[in-house]
Design a protein around this motif. Structure first.
Motif, mmCIF file in Angstrom:
data_model
loop_
_atom_site.group_PDB
_atom_site.id
_atom_site.type_symbol
_atom_site.label_atom_id
_atom_site.label_comp_id
_atom_site.label_asym_id
_atom_site.label_seq_id
_atom_site.Cartn_x
_atom_site.Cartn_y
_atom_site.Cartn_z
ATOM 1 N N ILE A 44 40.673 18.803 11.532
ATOM 2 C CA ILE A 44 39.946 17.694 12.165
ATOM 3 C C ILE A 44 40.318 17.566 13.627
ATOM 4 C CG2 ILE A 44 39.716 15.179 12.184
ATOM 5 C CD1 ILE A 44 39.882 15.254 9.124
ATOM 6 N N LYS A 45 41.613 17.689 13.947
ATOM 7 C CA LYS A 45 42.052 17.554 15.345
ATOM 8 C C LYS A 45 41.356 18.553 16.255
ATOM 9 C CE LYS A 45 46.596 17.706 14.755
ATOM 10 N NZ LYS A 45 48.039 17.707 15.070
ATOM 11 N N VAL A 46 41.290 19.804 15.815
ATOM 12 C CA VAL A 46 40.662 20.838 16.630
ATOM 13 C C VAL A 46 39.154 20.629 16.707
ATOM 14 C CG1 VAL A 46 40.178 23.312 16.776
ATOM 15 C CG2 VAL A 46 42.470 22.529 16.190
ATOM 16 N N HIS A 47 38.528 20.377 15.549
ATOM 17 C CA HIS A 47 37.070 20.218 15.515
ATOM 18 C C HIS A 47 36.626 19.048 16.396
ATOM 19 C CE1 HIS A 47 33.147 20.828 13.332
ATOM 20 N NE2 HIS A 47 32.953 19.650 13.909
ATOM 21 N N ARG A 48 37.315 17.916 16.303
ATOM 22 C CA ARG A 48 36.915 16.730 17.072
ATOM 23 C C ARG A 48 37.052 16.968 18.573
ATOM 24 N NH1 ARG A 48 37.779 12.295 13.288
ATOM 25 N NH2 ARG A 48 36.207 12.743 11.674
ATOM 26 N N LYS A 49 38.097 17.680 18.984
ATOM 27 C CA LYS A 49 38.242 18.007 20.407
ATOM 28 C C LYS A 49 37.045 18.830 20.886
ATOM 29 C CE LYS A 49 42.330 16.510 21.971
ATOM 30 N NZ LYS A 49 42.495 15.728 23.232
ATOM 31 N N LEU A 50 36.643 19.802 20.074
ATOM 32 C CA LEU A 50 35.518 20.647 20.432
ATOM 33 C C LEU A 50 34.211 19.861 20.419
ATOM 34 C CD1 LEU A 50 36.523 23.834 18.428
ATOM 35 C CD2 LEU A 50 36.650 23.514 20.909
ATOM 36 N N TYR A 51 34.080 18.933 19.476
ATOM 37 C CA TYR A 51 32.873 18.106 19.410
ATOM 38 C C TYR A 51 32.740 17.242 20.667
ATOM 39 C CZ TYR A 51 29.760 14.322 18.032
ATOM 40 O OH TYR A 51 28.746 13.385 18.007
ATOM 41 N N GLN A 109 16.698 13.525 6.742
ATOM 42 C CA GLN A 109 17.957 14.247 6.542
ATOM 43 C C GLN A 109 18.611 14.607 7.870
ATOM 44 O OE1 GLN A 109 16.536 17.455 4.123
ATOM 45 N NE2 GLN A 109 16.947 16.408 2.184
ATOM 46 N N LYS A 110 17.810 15.013 8.823
ATOM 47 C CA LYS A 110 18.362 15.332 10.146
ATOM 48 C C LYS A 110 18.996 14.106 10.780
ATOM 49 C CE LYS A 110 15.020 19.045 10.878
ATOM 50 N NZ LYS A 110 13.814 19.496 11.593
ATOM 51 N N GLU A 111 18.317 12.966 10.676
ATOM 52 C CA GLU A 111 18.841 11.737 11.267
ATOM 53 C C GLU A 111 20.106 11.260 10.553
ATOM 54 O OE1 GLU A 111 15.531 9.098 10.975
ATOM 55 O OE2 GLU A 111 14.535 9.881 12.787
ATOM 56 N N PRO A 116 26.904 13.220 11.963
ATOM 57 C CA PRO A 116 28.220 13.207 11.290
ATOM 58 C C PRO A 116 28.689 14.583 10.835
ATOM 59 C CG PRO A 116 26.540 12.157 9.926
ATOM 60 C CD PRO A 116 25.918 12.372 11.263
ATOM 61 N N THR A 117 27.743 15.507 10.630
ATOM 62 C CA THR A 117 28.147 16.885 10.310
ATOM 63 C C THR A 117 28.756 17.543 11.531
ATOM 64 O OG1 THR A 117 26.473 17.131 8.580
ATOM 65 C CG2 THR A 117 27.290 19.155 9.601
ATOM 66 N N ALA A 118 28.137 17.320 12.691
ATOM 67 C CA ALA A 118 28.650 17.907 13.935
ATOM 68 C C ALA A 118 30.011 17.339 14.311
ATOM 69 C CB ALA A 118 27.652 17.677 15.066
ATOM 70 N N LEU A 120 32.237 15.982 12.269
ATOM 71 C CA LEU A 120 33.158 16.072 11.140
ATOM 72 C C LEU A 120 33.491 14.701 10.555
ATOM 73 C CD1 LEU A 120 34.352 18.330 9.467
ATOM 74 C CD2 LEU A 120 36.393 18.294 10.880
ATOM 75 N N GLU A 121 32.603 13.736 10.751
ATOM 76 C CA GLU A 121 32.712 12.493 9.997
ATOM 77 C C GLU A 121 32.435 12.787 8.526
ATOM 78 O OE1 GLU A 121 30.463 9.201 11.901
ATOM 79 O OE2 GLU A 121 30.392 10.561 13.625
ATOM 80 N N ILE A 122 31.573 13.767 8.273
ATOM 81 C CA ILE A 122 31.372 14.293 6.929
ATOM 82 C C ILE A 122 31.998 15.681 6.868
ATOM 83 C CG2 ILE A 122 29.691 15.137 5.241
ATOM 84 C CD1 ILE A 122 27.722 13.085 6.261
ATOM 85 N N TRP A 123 32.876 15.891 5.900
ATOM 86 C CA TRP A 123 33.432 17.226 5.637
ATOM 87 C C TRP A 123 32.631 17.801 4.474
ATOM 88 C CZ3 TRP A 123 38.629 19.223 7.164
ATOM 89 C CH2 TRP A 123 38.901 20.460 6.590
#
Length: 397
Positions: A44-51, A109-111, A116-118, A120-123
């Motif tokens: 999560i730490k890495v993904h959120r930084k990239l997001y 579905q897109k909305e 949250p997929t991008a 990582l609010e949803i794993w």
């Protein structure tokens, strides 16, 4: 030999390197560099930084947050992340379900899911393989029966990587048992908190909990969670698996591991001898290095071919990346295990060998990494199946 980049590409590479150096968590990089198991928070730490930087889903369509990167930029980003021993954006989100929803999902579905997929609010977890349907995925037996505005799902998925972390799971389910097996499959999104779902751990040969079994017992899912059309799930799965197999190559990981192997092989052992002086070992090392370079060039060729083409059509050449990439990952862990030798088995021997600032901590997980990488030629479609795909799609056999 390094690939030559244009001035703009070199500037982009430098930007990525600087961001990694200044913003990425060093503790996560240390764990990966030493083949340690990562925790959920590490990803999560890495993904959120990239997001936050706009790089977690840079290859998505621009209207959904993509950065419109060129194939070479995508290659550079992946290589630099792997060179720095950092996990890529979570595969299930960034390269699997996210692109499927962006291309085939409904407006609702897109909305609901893409942001949250991008972030990582949803794993997401991947519910594809089953006990009797691995490489022969179309033989899956998990069913989804329509009941008014819901589907009722029953069955079992297995080898669900990091499924114990998942908030939602995207599943292939059989919705028409009378149709040809590829034609009766649908792609559906399931909240893991839904009653009737049970996750059981599978402990792999090296002793880690990375994969799971997931059981569905009369799990009721809103029909609105069906992606695209009913019984078209096989088409969406092929699109997804093309992205998965591309990522399996992990050329940057192989190159980073080769640097470690060379460094360790040049380090004298307790008798003052260096494995690097062994001509047979050195020849194997150089052959592996040449194969990695050839695969890197092949990957860039495939990316360039995909640029500007209909991305709904998976490129069968990604099967070649999967085959050779997994073989090279295994080859590098074999070389690393050979360098470690008996040191990887005995803490007492390591203590005797240790002197000054010499770091032998890397030895702790060498054998574990070797055994874990045996799976690479099986998951994502076994290499035998990938050879069949290539023979049919490219050579016409």
């Amino acid at each position: 030999m390094e690939l030559e980049f244009t001035k703009d590409e070199t500037a982009f590479r430098d930007e990525v390197r600087n961001f990694i150096e200044t913003e990425m968590p060093k503790d996560v990089a240390f764990k990966m560099a030493h083949d340690r198991e990562l925790e959920k928070e590490d990803f999560i730490k890495v993904h959120r930084k990239l997001y936050e930087k706009g790089w977690a889903t840079a290859h998505w369509p621009k209207e959904y947050g993509g950065a419109d990167w060129t194939p070479v930029q995508r290659h550079i980003f992946g290589e630099e992340m792997q060179r720095a021993s950092l996990p890529m954006p979570l595969e299930f989100n960034a390269n699997m379900v996210g692109p499927v929803i962006a291309h085939f999902g409904s407006k609702e579905q897109k909305e609901k899911f893409l942001q949250p997929t991008a972030s990582l609010e949803i794993w997401w977890g991947q519910g594809f393989s089953e006990p009797g349907a691995g490489s022969d995925l179309a033989s899956l037996k998990t069913t989804a029966v329509r009941d008014g505005n819901e589907y009722i799902i029953n069955g079992q998925k297995t080898w669900t990587t990091l499924g114990h972390f998942a908030d939602w799971i995207f599943c292939l389910v059989r919705t028409d048992p009378t149709a040809k097996k590829q034609k009766g499959i649908s792609f559906i999104l399931v909240d893991m908190k839904t009653p009737g779902i049970e996750v059981r751990p599978i402990i792999t040969v090296e002793g880690n909990h990375e994969v799971n079994e997931v059981f569905f017992d009369n799990v009721r899912v809103p029909a609105e969670n069906l992606v695209g059309e009913e019984n078209r799930g096989w088409d969406y799965a092929k699109f997804l698996l093309s992205n998965e197999r591309f990522g399996i190559a992990k050329i940057g990981v192989a190159k980073q591991r080769m640097q470690r192997i060379k460094s360790y092989a040049k380090t004298p052992d307790a008798n003052g001898e260096k494995l690097w002086d062994d001509a047979v070992f050195r020849a194997r090392f150089l052959q592996t290095a040449a194969d990695i370079k050839a695969l890197e060039i092949t990957q860039l060729r495939i990316l360039a071919k995909q640029q500007g083409h209909d991305s709904d059509a998976p490129d069968p050449l990604t099967s070649m990346l999967k085959i050779k990439g997994s073989e090279l990952q295994q080859a590098t862990t074999e070389l690393l295990l050979e360098v470690a030798g008996k040191d990887s088995e005995s803490p007492q021997i390591r203590e005797i060998y240790k002197s000054g600032n010499q770091d032998f901590e890397w030895l702790d997980a060498v054998a574990s990494s070797y055994f874990n990488n045996r799976k690479l030629s099986i998951y994502g479609g076994s290499n035998e199946i990938q050879h069949n795909i290539l023979s049919k799609a490219i050579m016409g056999f």
